[in-house]
Design an enzyme around this catalytic site. Structure first.
Site, PDB file in Angstrom:
ATOM      1  N   ASP A 165      -2.999 -12.090   6.011  1.00 31.02           N
ATOM      2  CA  ASP A 165      -3.688 -11.379   7.086  1.00 31.02           C
ATOM      3  C   ASP A 165      -5.014 -10.767   6.619  1.00 31.02           C
ATOM      4  O   ASP A 165      -5.216  -9.565   6.690  1.00 31.02           O
ATOM      5  CB  ASP A 165      -2.720 -10.291   7.615  1.00 31.02           C
ATOM      6  CG  ASP A 165      -3.311  -9.458   8.729  1.00 31.02           C
ATOM      7  OD1 ASP A 165      -4.202  -9.952   9.449  1.00 31.02           O
ATOM      8  OD2 ASP A 165      -2.880  -8.299   8.870  1.00 31.02           O
ATOM      9  N   GLU A 405       4.667  -9.175  -0.619  1.00 33.50           N
ATOM     10  CA  GLU A 405       5.556  -9.722   0.399  1.00 33.50           C
ATOM     11  C   GLU A 405       5.996 -11.163   0.148  1.00 33.50           C
ATOM     12  O   GLU A 405       5.843 -12.026   1.017  1.00 33.50           O
ATOM     13  CB  GLU A 405       4.908  -9.582   1.785  1.00 33.50           C
ATOM     14  CG  GLU A 405       4.636  -8.132   2.153  1.00 33.50           C
ATOM     15  CD  GLU A 405       4.337  -7.922   3.633  1.00 33.50           C
ATOM     16  OE1 GLU A 405       4.019  -8.900   4.322  1.00 33.50           O
ATOM     17  OE2 GLU A 405       4.438  -6.761   4.082  1.00 33.50           O
ATOM     18  N   TYR A 458       7.211  -1.759   8.981  1.00 36.40           N
ATOM     19  CA  TYR A 458       6.432  -1.420  10.177  1.00 36.40           C
ATOM     20  C   TYR A 458       7.332  -1.116  11.360  1.00 36.40           C
ATOM     21  O   TYR A 458       7.264  -1.788  12.391  1.00 36.40           O
ATOM     22  CB  TYR A 458       5.461  -2.554  10.493  1.00 36.40           C
ATOM     23  CG  TYR A 458       4.301  -2.632   9.519  1.00 36.40           C
ATOM     24  CD1 TYR A 458       3.171  -1.845   9.711  1.00 36.40           C
ATOM     25  CD2 TYR A 458       4.341  -3.467   8.414  1.00 36.40           C
ATOM     26  CE1 TYR A 458       2.112  -1.902   8.825  1.00 36.40           C
ATOM     27  CE2 TYR A 458       3.277  -3.527   7.521  1.00 36.40           C
ATOM     28  CZ  TYR A 458       2.180  -2.745   7.731  1.00 36.40           C
ATOM     29  OH  TYR A 458       1.116  -2.790   6.855  1.00 36.40           O
ATOM     30  N   GLU A 494       3.378   0.126   2.460  1.00 38.88           N
ATOM     31  CA  GLU A 494       2.694  -0.151   3.730  1.00 38.88           C
ATOM     32  C   GLU A 494       3.534   0.377   4.877  1.00 38.88           C
ATOM     33  O   GLU A 494       4.755   0.168   4.920  1.00 38.88           O
ATOM     34  CB  GLU A 494       2.455  -1.650   3.954  1.00 38.88           C
ATOM     35  CG  GLU A 494       1.391  -2.262   3.077  1.00 38.88           C
ATOM     36  CD  GLU A 494       1.082  -3.719   3.439  1.00 38.88           C
ATOM     37  OE1 GLU A 494       1.242  -4.084   4.630  1.00 38.88           O
ATOM     38  OE2 GLU A 494       0.691  -4.473   2.542  1.00 38.88           O
TER      39      GLU A 494
HETATM   40  C1  BDP Z   1       1.772  -6.646   5.897  1.00 39.27           C
HETATM   41  C2  BDP Z   1       0.849  -7.342   4.914  1.00 39.27           C
HETATM   42  C3  BDP Z   1      -0.619  -6.986   5.134  1.00 39.27           C
HETATM   43  C4  BDP Z   1      -0.938  -7.042   6.609  1.00 39.27           C
HETATM   44  C5  BDP Z   1      -0.046  -6.077   7.348  1.00 39.27           C
HETATM   45  C6  BDP Z   1      -0.344  -6.050   8.855  1.00 39.27           C
HETATM   46  O1  BDP Z   1       1.203  -7.031   3.581  1.00 39.27           O
HETATM   47  O2  BDP Z   1      -1.428  -7.871   4.392  1.00 39.27           O
HETATM   48  O3  BDP Z   1      -2.287  -6.821   6.872  1.00 39.27           O
HETATM   49  O4  BDP Z   1       1.268  -6.496   7.180  1.00 39.27           O
HETATM   50  O5  BDP Z   1       0.272  -6.831   9.562  1.00 39.27           O
HETATM   51  O6  BDP Z   1       2.916  -7.372   6.116  1.00 39.27           O
HETATM   52  O7  BDP Z   1      -1.195  -5.286   9.286  1.00 39.27           O
END
Ligand code: BDP
Length: 587
Positions: A165, A405, A458, A494
């Protein structure tokens, strides 16, 4: 991989600036382009080509760079090396029409012996062909076929079709130097420090590799008036020695105490080379409490980042780098992760000089099962070696992250991750290693081989989209599940949500600044309750360019700052949360 240096015995010539450039399009015959480009345009170096000219926006190479430079006549007979800090992704170099070499890899330096092709006292023509062509076996990889949607939910039809991404920018991204040394030169310097109990004294061990070990008359180091001789170690071309420093000034968060080691090589033929290597005295290790810096636990706060900005693309942008560290200070953060590749060397220099902790990452992102082959491993392990050789002397680097990841589920994946861990430990026994995980416990079979565990999650965004409160318990349970499975100290590397700057909603809804600020505050509250978690990094520091897909509004909008580094609402929230706590700052 020493950064080129100007001193009594070394000269360097910057080749940054405006270069001729020609895009090689389908049907073009590039025969002879290494001597002269038929119809070039102009581009700035270092910078990606994509944001400089309209027709290059979605061009991925091959792109041909060319420039002339005058080589001083006194450089004749010296050892000449051409160095490209980084170019994405495959590089081929000619000097005066003669090929110097090739390199595959987009985020580490490549060096080429230039002495035989160079013309001292005359104008020289340098040509660099850079191919950013989307390679399914590159590191990082493109998708095997467009629309494969490999590895990431919601990324079907991503344009361009890569497995990650962020935008696969092409070009010469870091400085280009030609440098001259004596024929017998210092090629590598590794400084390691050890603290005596109570920190009353430090041992500084210096190892150096030279070109012609048989011709060394004397190899020595000096640090603040203390000096020592380096002796041959028996390992090819390596020498080592050590000295002691009483009452060492320790490098720490916000307390960037640095030392310089002056290395000097005298050759039996009368040649002399020298190199000044900066280093810090500090100790880092991991135990059940988490990361310990100089024996004390430190709570890491900060961001995953990218090298990304307007006009420069992925090119190194010096004032922006300073500004980013300034914003880290403003927000009260003490650390960053170099998502998802090694950054420009100057970035780590700044971290050393400012006192910010860095988790340094490889370019191994988007590693799904098809990547775990002997061929890919044969490319990956030397990249780990090159990254560690380049960055090992930075006190700011407190851990190596070997992938982002990955899916470590198959036997092949496990073997691959064990080989990477073994390589990293052999190169650097002094720093902990980790990799950044996502998905489920059973997709992370390599975790026991690494020192601590990093997790990206997330909730409220990719899982339970829009439902902040309803997903907090599941978020907490998932953290506990990973800790119970591996028993390793953890970081959340993250979490977050996209927010389009200027988009407001009440009550908070996805893509608004309010939603991003609320989810971040509530999830931090959960993270902080976990005694086994020793830090968190928000994704991302700033909005960044990525491929086009339905879930992206021109950029990935998870930045706490906009792409041009203006604070969003969440940045103010973070500033309140981070400046209120003291555990992260040791100064
Ligand atoms: C994570 C990835 C990262 C992405 C992020 C996203 O490590 O590179 O930019 O998600 O979706 O899974 O914003």
């Amino acid at each position: 991989m020493l950064y080129p240096q100007e001193n009594e015995h070394r000269r360097r010539l910057s080749l940054d600036g405006f270069w001729n450039f020609q895009a090689q399009r389908a049907g073009d015959d590039p025969t002879g382009w290494e001597n002269a480009l038929p119809s070039p345009t102009v581009l700035a170096v270092p910078a990606s080509w994509n944001e400089q000219r309209e027709e290059l926006f979605d061009f991925f190479g091959p792109g041909w760079y060319q420039r002339e430079f005058h080589l001083p006549s006194e450089w004749g007979g010296r050892h000449l090396v051409l160095r490209i800090g980084a170019a994405f992704y495959k590089t081929r170099v000619w000097l005066n029409g003669r090929e110097l070499g090739t390199y595959e890899g987009g985020s580490l330096p490549s060096e080429y012996e230039a002495g035989d092709a160079a013309r001292p006292g005359a104008w020289n023509c340098l040509t660099v062909r850079v191919d950013a062509g989307l390679d399914p076996w590159g590191l990082p990889p493109a998708q095997e076929s467009a629309n494969a949607g490999e590895g990431r939910v919601g990324f079907i039809n991503q344009n361009p079709p890569v497995t990650y991404d962020f935008f696969p920018y092409g070009g010469i991204h870091r400085s280009v130097w030609l440098y001259a040394t004596a024929p017998n030169r210092i090629e590598a310097v590794v400084v390691r420090t050890k603290l005596a109990p109570g920190h009353a004294e430090a041992t500084v061990e210096v190892r150096a590799r030279v070109t012609e070990s048989g011709n060394v008359e004397r190899l020595s180091i000096e640090v603040e008036g203390e000096s020592a001789e380096l002796e041959a170690t028996g390992e090819a071309d390596w020498f080592a020695g050590q000295l002691r420093i009483e009452g060492p000034r320790l490098w720490d968060v916000g307390r960037p105490e640095l030392y310089e080691a002056d290395v000097r090589l005298e050759d039996v033929n009368g040649g002399v080379d020298s190199y000044r290597q900066s280093f810090g005295i500090r100790e880092v290790r991991v135990d059940e409490r988490g990361l310990l810096l100089n024996g004390r636990p430190v709570y890491l706060t900060g961001f995953g980042k990218h090298e990304d900005s307007d006009f420069f693309g992925r090119g190194f942008n010096p004032p922006l780098a300073v500004r980013d560290f300034e914003l880290l200070r403003w927000v009260g953060a003490n650390s960053v992760r170099t998502g998802h590749y090694p950054y420009a060397e100057e970035f780590y220099d700044l971290a050393d000089r400012i006192g910010v902790l860095v988790i340094a990452e490889t370019p191994f992102v988007g590693m799904n099962n098809r990547m775990f082959t002997p061929e890919v491993e044969a490319k990956a392990l030397p990249m780990i070696e090159r990254m560690i050789a380049r960055d090992t002397n930075h006190p700011s680097v407190v851990a190596w992250s070997l992938a982002n990841e990955p899916y470590v589920k198959s036997d092949e994946a496990l073997a691959f991750f064990r080989a990477m861990a073994k390589t990293a430990r052999a190169c650097d026994p002094t720093r902990p290693i980790t990799y950044v995980a996502h998905v489920e416990v059973e997709d992370n079979r390599a975790a026991p081989d690494y020192d601590f565990f990093c997790l990206n999650k997330y909730y409220g965004w990719y899982v339970g989209h829009g439902r902040i409160d309803d997903t907090l318990d599941a978020f907490e349970a998932k953290l506990d599940e990973f800790y119970e499975a591996f028993g390793k100290p953890m970081m959340v590397t993250e979490f977050g949500a996209d927010a389009v700057p200027g988009m407001h909603a009440w009550p908070a809804q996805p893509f608004s600044e309010e939603f991003q600020a609320e989810i971040v505050e509530k999830q931090i509250e959960v993270i902080r309750r976990k005694p086994y978690i020793f830090g968190f990094h928000l994704w991302n520091f700033a909005d960044f360019k990525t491929g086009q897909t339905l879930s992206r509004i021109i950029h990935n909008r998870k930045g706490a700052f906009t792409r041009d580094r203006k604070p969003k609402l969440v940045a103010h929230t973070l500033r309140r949360l981070l400046r209120d706590q003291s555990t992260g700052h040791q100064a």
